[in-house]
Structures are given as structure tokens and as C-alpha cells.
Write a protein that holds these residues in place. Structure first.
Motif, PDB file in Angstrom:
ATOM      1  N   MET B  85      11.188 -74.663 -63.488  1.00  0.00           N
ATOM      2  CA  MET B  85       9.904 -74.678 -62.816  1.00  0.00           C
ATOM      3  C   MET B  85      10.019 -75.149 -61.384  1.00  0.00           C
ATOM      4  O   MET B  85       9.071 -75.053 -60.631  1.00  0.00           O
ATOM      5  CB  MET B  85       8.969 -75.626 -63.552  1.00  0.00           C
ATOM      6  N   ARG B 225       8.949 -82.362 -60.149  1.00  0.00           N
ATOM      7  CA  ARG B 225       7.708 -83.048 -60.417  1.00  0.00           C
ATOM      8  C   ARG B 225       7.869 -84.544 -60.133  1.00  0.00           C
ATOM      9  O   ARG B 225       7.019 -85.156 -59.506  1.00  0.00           O
ATOM     10  CB  ARG B 225       7.392 -82.837 -61.890  1.00  0.00           C
ATOM     11  N   MET B 254       2.386 -80.790 -58.979  1.00  0.00           N
ATOM     12  CA  MET B 254       2.023 -81.409 -60.261  1.00  0.00           C
ATOM     13  C   MET B 254       2.343 -82.899 -60.244  1.00  0.00           C
ATOM     14  O   MET B 254       1.572 -83.719 -60.751  1.00  0.00           O
ATOM     15  CB  MET B 254       2.774 -80.730 -61.398  1.00  0.00           C
ATOM     16  N   ASP B 277       4.518 -71.209 -54.469  1.00  0.00           N
ATOM     17  CA  ASP B 277       5.368 -70.385 -55.346  1.00  0.00           C
ATOM     18  C   ASP B 277       4.599 -69.679 -56.440  1.00  0.00           C
ATOM     19  O   ASP B 277       5.084 -68.712 -57.015  1.00  0.00           O
ATOM     20  CB  ASP B 277       6.481 -71.178 -56.052  1.00  0.00           C
ATOM     21  N   ASP B 278       3.420 -70.221 -56.791  1.00  0.00           N
ATOM     22  CA  ASP B 278       2.709 -69.703 -57.947  1.00  0.00           C
ATOM     23  C   ASP B 278       3.645 -69.614 -59.156  1.00  0.00           C
ATOM     24  O   ASP B 278       3.805 -68.565 -59.773  1.00  0.00           O
ATOM     25  CB  ASP B 278       2.077 -68.343 -57.649  1.00  0.00           C
ATOM     26  N   ALA B 279       4.255 -70.726 -59.457  1.00  0.00           N
ATOM     27  CA  ALA B 279       5.154 -70.803 -60.611  1.00  0.00           C
ATOM     28  C   ALA B 279       4.374 -70.568 -61.900  1.00  0.00           C
ATOM     29  O   ALA B 279       3.162 -70.765 -61.937  1.00  0.00           O
ATOM     30  CB  ALA B 279       5.818 -72.176 -60.646  1.00  0.00           C
ATOM     31  N   PRO B 280       5.076 -70.122 -62.949  1.00  0.00           N
ATOM     32  CA  PRO B 280       4.386 -69.803 -64.200  1.00  0.00           C
ATOM     33  C   PRO B 280       3.539 -70.967 -64.727  1.00  0.00           C
ATOM     34  O   PRO B 280       2.495 -70.750 -65.317  1.00  0.00           O
ATOM     35  CB  PRO B 280       5.529 -69.500 -65.165  1.00  0.00           C
ATOM     36  N   LEU B 284      -1.216 -73.190 -65.800  1.00  0.00           N
ATOM     37  CA  LEU B 284      -1.368 -73.854 -67.099  1.00  0.00           C
ATOM     38  C   LEU B 284      -1.697 -75.330 -66.962  1.00  0.00           C
ATOM     39  O   LEU B 284      -2.213 -75.943 -67.881  1.00  0.00           O
ATOM     40  CB  LEU B 284      -0.069 -73.719 -67.915  1.00  0.00           C
ATOM     41  N   PHE B 285      -1.339 -75.887 -65.827  1.00  0.00           N
ATOM     42  CA  PHE B 285      -1.517 -77.318 -65.620  1.00  0.00           C
ATOM     43  C   PHE B 285      -3.010 -77.656 -65.616  1.00  0.00           C
ATOM     44  O   PHE B 285      -3.857 -76.801 -65.371  1.00  0.00           O
ATOM     45  CB  PHE B 285      -0.890 -77.688 -64.273  1.00  0.00           C
ATOM     46  N   THR B 286      -3.310 -78.911 -65.897  1.00  0.00           N
ATOM     47  CA  THR B 286      -4.678 -79.372 -65.809  1.00  0.00           C
ATOM     48  C   THR B 286      -4.756 -80.464 -64.760  1.00  0.00           C
ATOM     49  O   THR B 286      -4.119 -81.502 -64.920  1.00  0.00           O
ATOM     50  CB  THR B 286      -5.153 -79.943 -67.161  1.00  0.00           C
TER      51      THR B 286
END
Lengths: 330, 330
Positions: B85, B225, B254, B277-280, B284-286
Motif C-alpha cells: 500500500m 502509514r 492514513m 496515488d489513489d491506492a486501493p 476503504l479507509f474510514t
DNA sequence: TTGAAAGCGCTAACAA
DNA sequence: TTGTTAGCGCTTTCAA
């Protein structure tokens, strides 16, 4: 600093030898660190080589040595951004392979099955990632007539050496996880035509049966979130009653969770969901996705070790790796 | 089905020619689809080759043709699960490269800088992913004396061909995003010793200055992170006042968000955060992480196209790719 | 400690 | 349509 022009033809060892006033052999020995060369000679040749921008012709060396110090890794499809969460054979498996190959001074060429057939690379051995749905891949790799190892399901076929996670145990762990949360009617979502997935389903079913619980349904799904979403909808539409779901991958699990939520079922209160792979996104999702973790890094290293052993004439064994459950919120 | 024993020595073209009662050349032409061979001869030779399990010796062909049909991709570090990531050059860039190489019947060998030096693979050209912090990598690749292209920052150095995202524009977009949300005091988190990151910071700063807003602080961070977490803590500890943060990657973002939350600052209400980057995992993160998306797939394809063009003697240009903002919750 | 000869297995160039 | 010759650039083997 003077550097030969990029377009100047590369100097050969023969020419370098002439410039140094020695034979090709002495140059060859000097540059490859052969101990029998006089230190002063070696140093002189090294400097001359540097000055002339000499680079060895690897193709010629490969031919003469009958070895390329390169291992081919055959993957099923080309990687992409969207798939990075859903691919069954992700980056970290490659990472493990690469680390091990690198520390043995081997290179790695990545190829796909069609490319491997159309344009075979110069390699000493092959690692096949995934047996695939049918066994074309294994067959094709076998025909290459060189050593190979496979990542996948250990199927007792003594013809080839396989390294893979213990998918049956993974399925059992998933069942245990759901049973421990009081679930009695559990469904499975995933493509059981893959040998590895079939193993997961088998372990899951076995353990459920032992506990007297039901397999409440199965739905096929590709390794994507969208696939999981559709599969869960299908399961709901056909009226299956279930309070637990085992998904063959984390991406599928996320799709399943989304579908359940859209259908008004709370996760994990109404339905508990567990995925597989412990993908990077699993812990980030809301709710965080419980998963079965595979030791990909170790798997990659083992694959590399075994293929290297094979190229050296050894006969390594197949190996199955333990998996572990990562309980989270789902 | 009869298949030659795996350990039987591979048959050579010479032997096959003898078995077929023709010359090596005819075999060579027949198997490579040369049009001047009589159909019946070709077919006969093909069947004989199959029956004998003949595989061409790629090393010999490479030497003779002075081409390997293989491109080397030099990456900075070996990929791993944890890093998937946070790596600046992820799977999808490789995917784009691979697709393009594959469709041109080229193979791809993955290597790292140290391995490339210690054990150079047989390739016709190189793709270097990332200029790195200092320029050792570029220097080393140049010395190989073969064509190469670089993924990274277009720096006007006409010596080499570079493909990369327009990082300056990305920085400006990030500033626009934060400004549009009413942020006036914006901080930057990332390692600006990387050329690409320096470009992002530059664009960010420029745009802020144009709008009369402040750069409220900067903190270095590796692409993880954890690094983002620590950097944000440092920023808070030194008393910086900020209501917006631009992070050099989504993983960093994040970490920053986590640190802010732990410090009692709400995201996005107190501080808005945008990553890169718009990582996958970003979506999904909040809260879902706003990001600047790079077109990695296209980048990979361009890199491959340009290196192939170079090996054929063409002179392709450097190219800079547009980026786009993905506004989310953060 | 160095060198000469031979050849790895294939294909480009030319000849028939 | 097929064959002959001559290497590609290196390292193995054997000799000095």
C-alpha cells in the motif's frame, strides 16, 4: 567524466584483450575474479575495462556456460490496479521469490502463459503461480522440458513439486471462527473450480459437518468485490438462510458485506463474514474484515529455494504452509 | 502420451536436422515460420520436433541475433505485503509495462539495483522505476551502456527519456482541493528529497501562494502509514496550526489521519487531509481518503513503448501524464 | 600465471 | 526451395 558514446558499438572482450596486450582468457579470468590472475594484471585490466566502457555480453556467456542464472515466473494474468486487492497471487509472493533469487544472484523474468509459449525467455527453471482452473498451465510448463515448481494445491501428484498454503486447514479455521461466534448456518462464496479454492471449501465443509452445522449454500464468484456482491445477492435471492459466510478472498468478502448491508442485514450481528488472504485492505474496510492469513513471503522464498535446488539436480519435496486466522469485526 | 524423459539431454537443432534428413537451416526456417520452406517439409519437421521434444536454445539464438527480446525493469526494493500500500511504484505500473511488452512479444526481467550490478541479466533495454533520493540509480543504469527510460520526474535533462505523472499539477490540485474546502493553513507531509515528491510540494506551495494561503509546515516521512503517524505527531508537537494536510501518499495520509484522531482533531472537520496515488485502500479507509490519482497503467504502457522504440533506434520524447483529484470524505 | 584451440547452438548471408 | 559457410562473444579444456 568521459564515457563512451551511447551509440558506439560495444567493445568485445577480444578487443579489450588486444588493448591490454593479453589474451581473451586473461581478460575473462581477470573480470570474473578468477584467483589465478596476477593482482597487478587484474587491476590493470579492470581499469582498462572501465575506461573503455566494456560490458560483458551476457548472451554469449549464457550460451557458453549453459546457464542463464535466470528463473521464469509464469503468472496467469497481467497485474492491474483494480485487481491488486483481488488477485489470488499478489505482490508479496513475488516479493518472497525475488528476495530469495536475488540473494542467490539469480534474475527473475516475469511472463504469462501465452507469452511464454509465443516467446520463451532464456531461463534455467520455472515457477508457475497457480494451477488455474483447468490444468493447461501445468501441461504447458511441463512441455518446456525444464525444471519447474508450482504454487498451489498439493495434490499428491508426484510428477511435480508444489508449494502452497494448507487451504484445507484454512477452510477448517474459517469454520471454527464462525462456529465460535455461534453461527450454525454457513454459506461459501468462491470459485471452487480452482483447486486451491476447492480445498478451502472442503476443509470448511468437513469442519462444519463435524460440528453438526450446515453448509447453508454456495455461490461461485470471481476474485473481485463485484463478484462477491453479485454472489451474495444470488444467495439471498434464492432464499438461503445463513448467519455466516466464508468468502474465498477478502475482496469477495467485502462485496458480500456490501450486499448484505444493502439487503438490510447487519454484519456481523445478523451475518458474520470471514475472508481469505489478509489482503492489505481487509483491516481498513468497515467493518474490518476477518480473514485467513497466508504466509506469502515464506511461500515465495520456498518456491525460489526449490526451483534453484532442482536446477542443481536435487530433488526437493512439496511443502504445505500453515495459515492463521485474523479475527476482526466482520 | 510419450514425452521425452525430463532428465534426457535436450536435443539440438543439428540432431533434429539429421533425424529429418535436412540441414540445420531448413529446420531453423521451418520452426520459425519462414515462408520459403515447403509446407510439407515444414509440417514434417514440426511433427518431428514435437515427437523429439525439441526446444530451441534461446541463449544461442539470442547470441546469434544480438537481441534477447527482453527488457529489464529495475525497481528500488523488493516488493512485500506490508509495503504494497505504501510503495510509490506499485503493481499497476508493472502491469502496464507488462501488457505492452507482452503484446510486442517481449519478456520482462525484474531486478533491483544491486542485483543488476552484481548479476546483469541479458536484456536489450532498461526501465528504471524511480530516480531515487540521490541519483545513483540513474548513474548505474546509464553505465550499462544500453537504452533506458525512467519513471519519475521530468527534469529537463535531455540525456534521458522520462515518463511520469505531472507531480507539480498534482500538488496544485491538492491545494485547490483544500482551498475549496475553506482551508487556509495547510501542511505538507512527505519526503521531499525524492524528486517527484519535491515536485508535488512545489506545485502545492505555488498554488497556496497564489491564493494567499499559508504553507503551515512540512514534515518528512517515509512512504508508510507509521511514517505519516509520526510526522503528524511531530507537526502537532511543534505547535504548528493547520486545518489542511497534503500527504505525499495515501499510506502517509492514513497515518496522519490516525495521529490527528488520537490527538482529538476531527477529520475532516478540524483538519482536511488529501493523499496521493489513489491506492486501493484509500477508498476503504474510514474516513475515505481523498487522493490524487495517477494513471499508472498508461504510464507503464508508455514506458514500454518508449524503451521498445529506443531499442529500434527511434528517439521518443519524455512525457508527463495528467493526474486527477478524487475527492472523498477526508 | 598465461595462452591457444575449440566449440556452446543458433541464424545471416550467400550459393546452388 | 534447400544447403554451406561463417561466425555471434564468450569460457572450457588443455598445454605451456
Amino acid at each position: 567524466m568521459s564515457r563512451p558514446k551511447p551509440d558506439s558499438p560495444r567493445i568485445t572482450m577480444e578487443e579489450l584483450a588486444k588493448a591490454a596486450g593479453v589474451s581473451k582468457m586473461t581478460v575473462s579470468r581477470a573480470l570474473s575474479g578468477h584467483p589465478l590472475v596476477k593482482d597487478s594484471t587484474r587491476e590493470r585490466i579492470r581499469q582498462l575495462a572501465e575506461a573503455h566502457g566494456f560490458r560483458i555480453n551476457v548472451a554469449a556467456r549464457n550460451l557458453r556456460q549453459r546457464s542463464t542464472r535466470t528463473i521464469g515466473v509464469v503468472i496467469e494474468m497481467t497485474p492491474s490496479h483494480d485487481r491488486s486487492m483481488s488477485e489470488p497471487y499478489p505482490l508479496s509472493l513475488l516479493g518472497g521469490i525475488m528476495q530469495e533469487l536475488t540473494s542467490n544472484a539469480y534474475n527473475m523474468v516475469l511472463t504469462t502463459l501465452p507469452l511464454f509459449v509465443a516467446s520463451p525467455p532464456a531461463v534455467d527453471g520455472l515457477i508457475l503461480l497457480g494451477q488455474g482452473v483447468n490444468e493447461d498451465a501445468v501441461e504447458t510448463v511441463q512441455r518446456a522440458g525444464m525444471p519447474y515448481v508450482i504454487w498451489g494445491s498439493v495434490d499428491g501428484n508426484e510428477d511435480h513439486i508444489t508449494v502452497g498454503s494448507d487451504n484445507v486447514a484454512g477452510g477448517r479455521l474459517a469454520a471454527d471462527h464462525l462456529l465460535a461466534r455461534g453461527r450454525r448456518a454457513c454459506a461459501f462464496v468462491g470459485d471452487a473450480t480452482h483447486l486451491e479454492i476447492a480445498d478451502r471449501l472442503r476443509g470448511f465443509q468437513e469442519r462444519l459437518a463435524e460440528a453438526g452445522a450446515d453448509l447453508a449454500g454456495t455461490a461461485p464468484s470471481p476474485f473481485t468485490r463485484e463478484g462477491g456482491y453479485q454472489a451474495a445477492r444470488a444467495l439471498l435471492a434464492e432464499g438461503s438462510r445463513f448467519d455466516g459466510v466464508f468468502a474465498a478472498s477478502d475482496a469477495i468478502a467485502m462485496g458480500v458485506i456490501a450486499a448484505l448491508r444493502d439487503a438490510g442485514r447487519a454484519v456481523p450481528d445478523d451475518v458474520a463474514v470471514i475472508g481469505f488472504d489478509d489482503a492489505p485492505g481487509a483491516a481498513l474496510f468497515t467493518p474490518a474484515v476477518s480473514s485467513i492469513r497466508q504466509d506469502w513471503d515464506r511461500g515465495g522464498k520456498l518456491l525460489a529455494q526449490k526451483i534453484l535446488a532442482l536446477t542443481k539436480g536435487a530433488r526437493p519435496d512439496s511443502e504445505s504452509l500453515p495459515v492463521e486466522v485474523k479475527p476482526r469485526k466482520s
